[in-house]
Design an enzyme around this catalytic site. Structure first.
Site, PDB file in Angstrom:
ATOM      1  N   ALA A 162       0.809  -1.226   0.000  1.00  0.00           N
ATOM      2  CA  ALA A 162       0.000   0.000   0.000  1.00  0.00           C
ATOM      3  C   ALA A 162       0.840   1.274   0.000  1.00  0.00           C
ATOM      4  O   ALA A 162       0.368   2.332  -0.399  1.00  0.00           O
ATOM      5  CB  ALA A 162      -0.933   0.008   1.204  1.00  0.00           C
ATOM      6  N   TYR A 186      -5.524   5.016  -1.951  1.00  0.00           N
ATOM      7  CA  TYR A 186      -5.996   6.087  -1.069  1.00  0.00           C
ATOM      8  C   TYR A 186      -5.297   7.377  -1.521  1.00  0.00           C
ATOM      9  O   TYR A 186      -4.126   7.342  -1.926  1.00  0.00           O
ATOM     10  CB  TYR A 186      -5.593   5.687   0.357  1.00  0.00           C
ATOM     11  CG  TYR A 186      -5.992   6.625   1.452  1.00  0.00           C
ATOM     12  CD1 TYR A 186      -7.246   6.558   2.036  1.00  0.00           C
ATOM     13  CD2 TYR A 186      -5.076   7.566   1.944  1.00  0.00           C
ATOM     14  CE1 TYR A 186      -7.595   7.415   3.065  1.00  0.00           C
ATOM     15  CE2 TYR A 186      -5.414   8.426   2.982  1.00  0.00           C
ATOM     16  CZ  TYR A 186      -6.676   8.352   3.530  1.00  0.00           C
ATOM     17  OH  TYR A 186      -7.022   9.189   4.545  1.00  0.00           O
ATOM     18  N   GLY A 188      -3.632   9.811  -0.460  1.00  0.00           N
ATOM     19  CA  GLY A 188      -2.296  10.203   0.000  1.00  0.00           C
ATOM     20  C   GLY A 188      -1.171   9.254  -0.368  1.00  0.00           C
ATOM     21  O   GLY A 188      -0.009   9.528  -0.094  1.00  0.00           O
ATOM     22  N   LYS A 189      -1.465   8.123  -0.997  1.00  0.00           N
ATOM     23  CA  LYS A 189      -0.405   7.169  -1.345  1.00  0.00           C
ATOM     24  C   LYS A 189       0.389   7.678  -2.554  1.00  0.00           C
ATOM     25  O   LYS A 189      -0.055   8.597  -3.246  1.00  0.00           O
ATOM     26  CB  LYS A 189      -1.001   5.793  -1.660  1.00  0.00           C
ATOM     27  CG  LYS A 189      -1.969   5.268  -0.620  1.00  0.00           C
ATOM     28  CD  LYS A 189      -1.300   4.753   0.645  1.00  0.00           C
ATOM     29  CE  LYS A 189      -2.379   4.435   1.654  1.00  0.00           C
ATOM     30  NZ  LYS A 189      -2.045   3.593   2.758  1.00  0.00           N
ATOM     31  N   ASN A 190       1.512   7.043  -2.848  1.00  0.00           N
ATOM     32  CA  ASN A 190       2.334   7.533  -3.978  1.00  0.00           C
ATOM     33  C   ASN A 190       1.549   7.542  -5.283  1.00  0.00           C
ATOM     34  O   ASN A 190       1.696   8.460  -6.081  1.00  0.00           O
ATOM     35  CB  ASN A 190       3.583   6.669  -4.143  1.00  0.00           C
ATOM     36  CG  ASN A 190       4.588   6.900  -3.022  1.00  0.00           C
ATOM     37  OD1 ASN A 190       4.185   7.178  -1.902  1.00  0.00           O
ATOM     38  ND2 ASN A 190       5.863   6.800  -3.319  1.00  0.00           N
TER      39      ASN A 190
END
Ligand SMILES: *Cc1c(COP(=O)(O)O)cnc(C)c1O
EC number: 2.6.1.90
Length: 369
Positions: A162, A186, A188-190
């Site tokens: 994740a 999500y 905010g993930k890379n």
């Protein structure tokens, strides 16, 4: 104020392409499991170097559906044990419980924050069936060692990827270093969507086939239900947005790495412990996590100087109220390394839209502390 992560700025880069995609989807009028999901599953599988990608609703469901897929295939059953690092985001552990499996916590290494592979072997019992490796903060777990231990003990290996989209080890990427991997998109993930989204990657044809059905009510053909499935489909619009962003993932990760390199070489303060990160590509710097014994003081100082930081994570899983005596009886357990990490870590701002001036400033303020 230097934001910890400026999601607005990150996504504004792609605003025009997002709008074109929205129009395209609106024009087609096909909103569930359409072309955009198919395209994403195809290009993300290629990106990771695997045979199959199955788009699902979020990262948590991705983990749960891998377990449920293996249960359906008879490779796992209720009550089997899953080895998992004791310092991870809570979703990793909740997913194991959700699938009626038993999490067995293993301490991490203090310098990498990832699972200590030396401690895995003596946690293995007759019930152990899986090692769930987490690539925490964006850095790959020691997958070669983990895969050797798994092979010797006839265990499955699953990655919680994740936080590590694009991390690479000896030409193989996160998502292709185990039997099956779970990704979260999500925001905010890379690789972040504009809402919830997730995916599973695997080279296992049988597992992929079952999960394709499980995510859609256990049905391969409409109104024919072969398995007891769920509704966890990757949303068509989110897939369309991810199709816009995936081609930029590597260059965005490169910017994160450039910032990390500067933090590693230019932050010079005896009160701050920098992590033992290697810069070969096995870390995509989802987070840049320092340690200090005076964490809360440092965080307040940075805030006074207009630098936003976040703690990942303030309470270790075994000390969460959810796992109090009535449930798992974990609260009284002791995981000293995990507890130390949770008391001392602080994540610095790092993102593909951070400017050079902002990085200069963060370094200067930290060195003046
Ligand atoms: C974000 C995250 C998840 C869960 O992903 P969601 O999409 O929020 O469900 C799982 N594991 C780790 C390590 C994460 O960082």
């Amino acid at each position: 104020m230097i934001k910890f992560l400026d999601l607005q700025k990150i996504n504004q880069q792609y605003q025009e392409q997002f709008q074109q995609k929205m129009e395209l989807v609106l024009d087609k009028g096909w909103f569930i499991l359409g072309d955009e999901v198919k395209i994403f599953e195809s290009i993300f599988a290629d990106y990771c170097g695997v045979k199959h990608c199955i788009g699902v609703g979020n990262g948590f469901d991705a983990l749960v559906l891998i377990f449920k897929g293996y249960i359906q295939l008879g490779k796992l059953k209720k009550g089997d044990e899953v080895i998992v690092p004791s310092n991870t985001y809570i979703a990793t552990i909740l997913a194991i419980l959700q699938a009626d499996l038993i999490p067995v916590l293993v301490e991490p290494k203090l310098d990498t924050y990832n699972i200590n592979t030396d401690l895995i072997q003596h946690k293995i019992t007759a019930k152990t069936k899986v090692i769930l490796a987490v690539h925490l903060y964006g850095q790959l777990a020691e997958m070669e060692t983990i895969n050797v231990i798994a092979k010797q003990n006839n265990l499955l290996v699953i990655e919680d990827a994740a936080q590590s989209h694009g991390a690479i080890s000896k030409l193989k990427k996160a998502g292709n270093l185990s039997d099956a991997a779970a990704f979260s998109f999500y925001p905010g993930k890379n690789l972040g969507a504009l809402g919830d989204a997730g995916a599973i990657t695997t080279n296992d044809d049988a597992l992929a086939k079952v999960i394709f059905a499980l995510r859609n009510y256990g049905s391969e053909q409409k109104y024919h239900n072969e398995f007891i499935g769920v509704n966890s489909r990757l949303d068509e619009l989110q897939a369309a947005f991810l199709n816009v962003k995936l081609p930029h993932l590597d260059s965005e990760n490169e910017i994160r790495k450039t910032i990390a390199k500067r933090y590693l070489s230019e932050i010079k303060n005896d009160k701050i412990v920098l992590p033992a990160y290697d810069l070969s590509g096995n870390h995509v710097f989802h987070l840049f996590v320092i340690r200090t014994s005076e964490r809360d003081v440092l965080q307040a100082y940075l805030k006074q100087n207009n630098i936003e930081t976040i703690i990942h994570y303030p309470i270790p899983p075994h000390q969460q109220k959810a796992f109090a005596p009535e449930t798992l009886r974990w609260n009284s357990l002791s995981f000293p390394i995990t507890e130390k990490i949770h008391q001392e870590v602080l994540s610095l701002p790092i993102s593909p839209v951070m400017t050079k001036d902002e990085v200069d400033y963060v370094i200067k303020i930290l060195n003046q502390y």
